[in-house]
Design a protein around this motif. Structure first.
Motif, PDB file in Angstrom:
ATOM      1  N   GLN A  73       0.699  -1.358   0.110  1.00 48.03           N
ATOM      2  CA  GLN A  73       0.030  -0.056   0.001  1.00 48.03           C
ATOM      3  C   GLN A  73       0.768   1.309   0.031  1.00 48.03           C
ATOM      4  N   ASN A  74       1.961   1.266   0.820  1.00 48.39           N
ATOM      5  CA  ASN A  74       2.814   2.392   0.857  1.00 48.39           C
ATOM      6  C   ASN A  74       3.380   2.747  -0.386  1.00 48.39           C
ATOM      7  N   LEU A  75       3.644   1.576  -1.339  1.00 48.51           N
ATOM      8  CA  LEU A  75       4.113   1.822  -2.664  1.00 48.51           C
ATOM      9  C   LEU A  75       3.236   2.277  -3.847  1.00 48.51           C
ATOM     10  N   GLY A  76       1.943   2.054  -3.187  1.00 47.00           N
ATOM     11  CA  GLY A  76       0.878   2.289  -4.012  1.00 47.00           C
ATOM     12  C   GLY A  76       0.515   1.018  -5.394  1.00 47.00           C
ATOM     13  N   LEU A  77       0.842   0.063  -4.715  1.00 46.13           N
ATOM     14  CA  LEU A  77       0.703  -1.186  -5.361  1.00 46.13           C
ATOM     15  C   LEU A  77      -0.546  -1.772  -5.441  1.00 46.13           C
ATOM     16  N   LEU A  78      -1.239  -1.313  -4.475  1.00 45.45           N
ATOM     17  CA  LEU A  78      -2.803  -1.920  -4.389  1.00 45.45           C
ATOM     18  C   LEU A  78      -3.737  -0.997  -4.936  1.00 45.45           C
ATOM     19  N   ARG A  79      -3.267   0.059  -5.549  1.00 45.73           N
ATOM     20  CA  ARG A  79      -4.101   0.815  -6.319  1.00 45.73           C
ATOM     21  C   ARG A  79      -4.383   0.441  -7.843  1.00 45.73           C
ATOM     22  N   TRP A  80      -5.616  -0.118  -8.174  1.00 48.06           N
ATOM     23  CA  TRP A  80      -6.084  -0.433  -9.473  1.00 48.06           C
ATOM     24  C   TRP A  80      -6.371   0.372 -10.513  1.00 48.06           C
ATOM     25  N   GLU A  81      -6.830  -0.014 -11.525  1.00 49.61           N
ATOM     26  CA  GLU A  81      -7.169   1.077 -12.588  1.00 49.61           C
ATOM     27  C   GLU A  81      -8.622   1.675 -12.323  1.00 49.61           C
ATOM     28  N   ASP A  82      -9.258   1.069 -11.463  1.00 50.10           N
ATOM     29  CA  ASP A  82     -10.427   1.578 -11.169  1.00 50.10           C
ATOM     30  C   ASP A  82     -10.397   2.909 -10.047  1.00 50.10           C
ATOM     31  N   GLY A  83      -9.039   3.065  -9.598  1.00 54.17           N
ATOM     32  CA  GLY A  83      -8.687   4.299  -8.653  1.00 54.17           C
ATOM     33  C   GLY A  83      -8.700   3.812  -7.189  1.00 54.17           C
ATOM     34  N   LYS A  84      -9.208   2.570  -7.006  1.00 52.77           N
ATOM     35  CA  LYS A  84      -9.440   2.176  -5.614  1.00 52.77           C
ATOM     36  C   LYS A  84      -8.286   0.982  -5.204  1.00 52.77           C
ATOM     37  N   ASP A  85      -8.173   1.203  -3.767  1.00 53.97           N
ATOM     38  CA  ASP A  85      -7.031   0.272  -3.220  1.00 53.97           C
ATOM     39  C   ASP A  85      -7.601  -1.308  -3.089  1.00 53.97           C
ATOM     40  N   HIS A  86      -7.076  -2.291  -3.252  1.00 59.77           N
ATOM     41  CA  HIS A  86      -7.461  -3.648  -3.367  1.00 59.77           C
ATOM     42  C   HIS A  86      -6.457  -4.611  -2.206  1.00 59.77           C
ATOM     43  N   GLU A  87      -6.729  -5.842  -2.216  1.00 59.25           N
ATOM     44  CA  GLU A  87      -6.103  -6.487  -1.559  1.00 59.25           C
ATOM     45  C   GLU A  87      -4.679  -6.732  -1.907  1.00 59.25           C
ATOM     46  N   LEU A  88      -4.741  -7.212  -3.312  1.00 58.66           N
ATOM     47  CA  LEU A  88      -3.592  -7.633  -4.009  1.00 58.66           C
ATOM     48  C   LEU A  88      -3.200  -6.533  -5.017  1.00 58.66           C
ATOM     49  N   PRO A  89      -1.904  -6.274  -5.403  1.00 61.11           N
ATOM     50  CA  PRO A  89      -1.892  -5.660  -6.760  1.00 61.11           C
ATOM     51  C   PRO A  89      -2.636  -6.073  -7.730  1.00 61.11           C
ATOM     52  N   GLN A  90      -2.998  -5.084  -8.674  1.00 60.20           N
ATOM     53  CA  GLN A  90      -3.892  -5.588  -9.995  1.00 60.20           C
ATOM     54  C   GLN A  90      -3.452  -6.718 -10.787  1.00 60.20           C
ATOM     55  N   ASP A  91      -2.041  -6.698 -11.072  1.00 66.43           N
ATOM     56  CA  ASP A  91      -1.223  -7.686 -11.835  1.00 66.43           C
ATOM     57  C   ASP A  91      -1.392  -9.131 -11.370  1.00 66.43           C
ATOM     58  N   PHE A  92      -1.222  -9.101  -9.833  1.00 62.71           N
ATOM     59  CA  PHE A  92      -1.198 -10.365  -9.184  1.00 62.71           C
ATOM     60  C   PHE A  92      -2.641 -11.028  -9.119  1.00 62.71           C
ATOM     61  N   ALA A  93      -3.680 -10.012  -8.820  1.00 58.94           N
ATOM     62  CA  ALA A  93      -5.091 -10.453  -8.944  1.00 58.94           C
ATOM     63  C   ALA A  93      -5.521 -11.121 -10.329  1.00 58.94           C
ATOM     64  N   ASP A  94      -4.895 -10.609 -11.205  1.00 60.81           N
ATOM     65  CA  ASP A  94      -5.095 -10.940 -12.499  1.00 60.81           C
ATOM     66  C   ASP A  94      -4.453 -12.162 -12.969  1.00 60.81           C
ATOM     67  N   MET A  95      -3.777 -12.733 -11.884  1.00 66.55           N
ATOM     68  CA  MET A  95      -3.345 -14.177 -12.288  1.00 66.55           C
ATOM     69  C   MET A  95      -3.832 -15.349 -11.309  1.00 66.55           C
ATOM     70  N   LEU A  96      -5.046 -14.873 -11.048  1.00 67.03           N
ATOM     71  CA  LEU A  96      -5.852 -15.976  -9.969  1.00 67.03           C
ATOM     72  C   LEU A  96      -7.121 -16.305 -10.661  1.00 67.03           C
ATOM     73  N   GLY A  97      -7.438 -17.747 -10.266  1.00 67.28           N
ATOM     74  CA  GLY A  97      -8.836 -18.068 -10.662  1.00 67.28           C
ATOM     75  C   GLY A  97      -9.103 -18.699 -11.960  1.00 67.28           C
ATOM     76  N   TRP A  98      -7.898 -18.420 -12.611  1.00 65.20           N
ATOM     77  CA  TRP A  98      -8.036 -19.033 -14.164  1.00 65.20           C
ATOM     78  C   TRP A  98      -8.222 -20.485 -14.251  1.00 65.20           C
ATOM     79  N   LYS A  99      -7.351 -21.145 -13.659  1.00 67.00           N
ATOM     80  CA  LYS A  99      -7.475 -22.479 -13.805  1.00 67.00           C
ATOM     81  C   LYS A  99      -8.752 -23.112 -12.948  1.00 67.00           C
ATOM     82  N   GLU A 100      -9.365 -22.396 -12.112  1.00 65.28           N
ATOM     83  CA  GLU A 100     -10.486 -22.868 -11.429  1.00 65.28           C
ATOM     84  C   GLU A 100     -11.665 -22.782 -12.481  1.00 65.28           C
TER      85      GLU A 100
END
Length: 506
Positions: free
Chosen positions: A352-379
């Motif tokens: 959060q301090n490095l701004g890595l939790l800020r997504w393209e929607d302008g909001k903060d989330h639990e993971l960096p957006q790129d990391f969240a974009d690498m989850l759930g696909w195999k499922e």
């Protein structure tokens, strides 16, 4: 083999080795990677969001088996090539062994590791910027026209990879005009080189014309949905973070261009940086668009610091290399998915301090957006496969998704290689198979879908039911639902054709 060549080979090996250990096994491929891989199955001279070069690489990956090893290999390869170009630039600037090692260390342990982590056009884009600057450097040094033609080739290659290279040229032209290098515009070879560049990019320009310039549609959509959330001050702050561990090398480069007599003739690079950054700032560009500006300055800074660190200051040579590595370690711990999603979410403050939790929607989330974009696909692919296997009439079955990540992931991970999942999103709109009459649909809808009861489709099919959803807790796609729609009552092909026309860019 010389000592310099051996050391360069060592850095290249380190570069490749790192890219196979910086992603924890809990992660899948990234949503953008699936789209680019599917483009390799539909070769064309252009696509909605990118020119054709990435699809050519994807085709090679497909020929090699389409495995994750090769998906990660090519961005690492482009990163290694960028390293080599910077190495050669240092040599052209008169840098010795220390300057080469310093420059290679600064490039290896920088934001380029993050960029080269994913199979996207960005890695080749940065290579293209660096190549073009390298050619200009050599022309300014030698005034040999061959370097203008090499620059044309570099521009053409870069343009066919990503249109971003236009902004480099937009900054370079006024930079040449305001420095003593304006005489380049009196050289007829410049215009022959420009014509060569035009010939290279012409097939894509023709494709753009024939398809009503989808790049304009894409840029408008990007500006409306993503760039509107970009803060101009944040853009400038991000520039400081990309090469933070080697920021002193960049500062040395800027000083050298004005203070070091041997480098003053290269001041065009400084002004090119100023003009391009100003343009990006005005347009609210994403911070990473400008990363390609910096590798050439690493070359200048490394060569200048070698000149400074002599005699009594020679002890600063090993210290400077150690500083880069030491400063990169804390960055490495948060900038790469080396930890599981749950570990990152539980200790999110550094991110959060490095701004890595800020997504393209302008909001903060639990993971960096790129990391969240690498989850759930195999499922997702496994759950779709489970339902697809139950349908006997696969010839008349379509997998229809809400976005390109879902469609691409299903195509990549599905055990049914002829599944052909599509969406009305991105380039998949051109790949909807309508040769056979569609009777059944497996439908994937985002979590924010406004019709979870499928009231829109109930009059169209005999049977509709939800068979599951993505449960991965940290996935950006969490909550996306999967439905099965069986035995169409009407012509689904006609409906899809109408949807394609409504959703196609104009």
């Amino acid at each position: 083999m010389t000592k310099k060549t051996l050391i360069l080979c060592l850095f290249i090996l380190i570069k490749f080795a790192l890219h196979y250990v910086i992603i924890a096994p809990e992660y899948d491929l990234h949503r953008d990677e699936y789209l680019h891989l599917d483009q390799g199955k539909h070769l064309a001279w252009g696509y909605l969001s990118v020119p054709p070069f990435t699809s050519w690489v994807s085709y090679v990956i497909l020929l090699l088996g389409n495995g994750a090893f090769w998906v990660k290999f090519f961005p690492a390869l482009f990163g290694a090539c960028t390293l080599v170009v910077v190495w050669k630039a240092i040599e052209q600037l008169g840098g010795g062994l220390f300057a080469l090692i310093l420059g290679a260390t600064a490039i290896t342990f920088s934001v380029l590791m993050r960029i080269n982590m994913l199979y996207q056009p960005n890695s080749a884009d940065i290579l293209g910027w660096t190549l073009l600057y390298f050619c200009i450097l050599n022309y300014l040094k030698t005034e040999q026209n061959k370097w203008l033609y090499m620059a044309a080739l570099a521009f053409g290659f870069s343009f066919l990879n990503k249109y971003n290279i236009v902004f480099l040229v937009a900054g370079l032209i006024p930079a040449l005009l305001v420095t003593k290098n304006f005489k380049i515009f009196k050289n007829s070879a410049l215009y022959f080189a420009a014509f060569l560049a035009l010939l290279i990019i012409l097939p894509n320009l023709i494709w753009q014309y024939q398809n009503n310039f989808p790049v304009i549609f894409h840029m408008k959509l990007l500006a409306k949905s993503q760039l509107v959330n970009v803060d101009r001050l944040d853009f400038l702050k991000e520039q400081l973070l990309y090469f933070l561990s080697s920021i002193f090398v960049l500062i040395a480069a800027f000083v050298a261009l004005f203070a070091h007599p041997a480098f003053r003739k290269y001041q065009v690079f400084f002004w090119s940086l100023v003009f391009t950054l100003s343009l990006f700032t005005y347009l609210r560009a994403k911070g990473y668009y400008a990363i390609g500006l910096y590798p050439i300055f690493i070359a200048f800074g490394a060569a200048y610091l070698e000149y400074l660190f002599q005699n009594r200051l020679i002890w600063l040579r090993p210290v400077s290399i150690l500083v880069i590595i030491a400063m990169f370690i804390p960055i490495f711990r948060v900038a790469f998915p080396i930890k599981s999603p749950s570990e990152i979410a539980e200790n999110s403050k550094p991110y959060q301090n490095l701004g890595l939790l800020r997504w393209e929607d302008g909001k903060d989330h639990e993971l960096p957006q790129d990391f969240a974009d690498m989850l759930g696909w195999k499922e997702l692919a496994q759950k779709v496969d489970a339902e697809y296997a139950k349908i006997q009439d696969k010839k008349h079955t379509l997998v229809l998704c809400d976005n390109y990540g879902q469609a691409g992931a299903i195509n990549y991970y599905s055990k049914f290689k002829d599944i052909q999942a599509v969406t009305m999103n991105a380039d998949y709109i051109n790949w909807v198979p309508l040769d056979e009459e569609i009777k059944h649909i497996i439908l994937v809808q985002n979590a924010d879908d406004d019709d979870p009861e499928r009231n829109k489709e109930k009059p169209l099919f005999q049977t509709i039911h939800r068979i599951g959803r993505i449960e991965s807790p940290y996935a950006r796609e969490r909550g996306a639902s999967i439905y099965v729609l069986l035995d169409a009552k009407v012509s689904i092909n006609a409906i899809l054709k109408n949807d394609i026309e409504e959703n196609r860019w104009h």
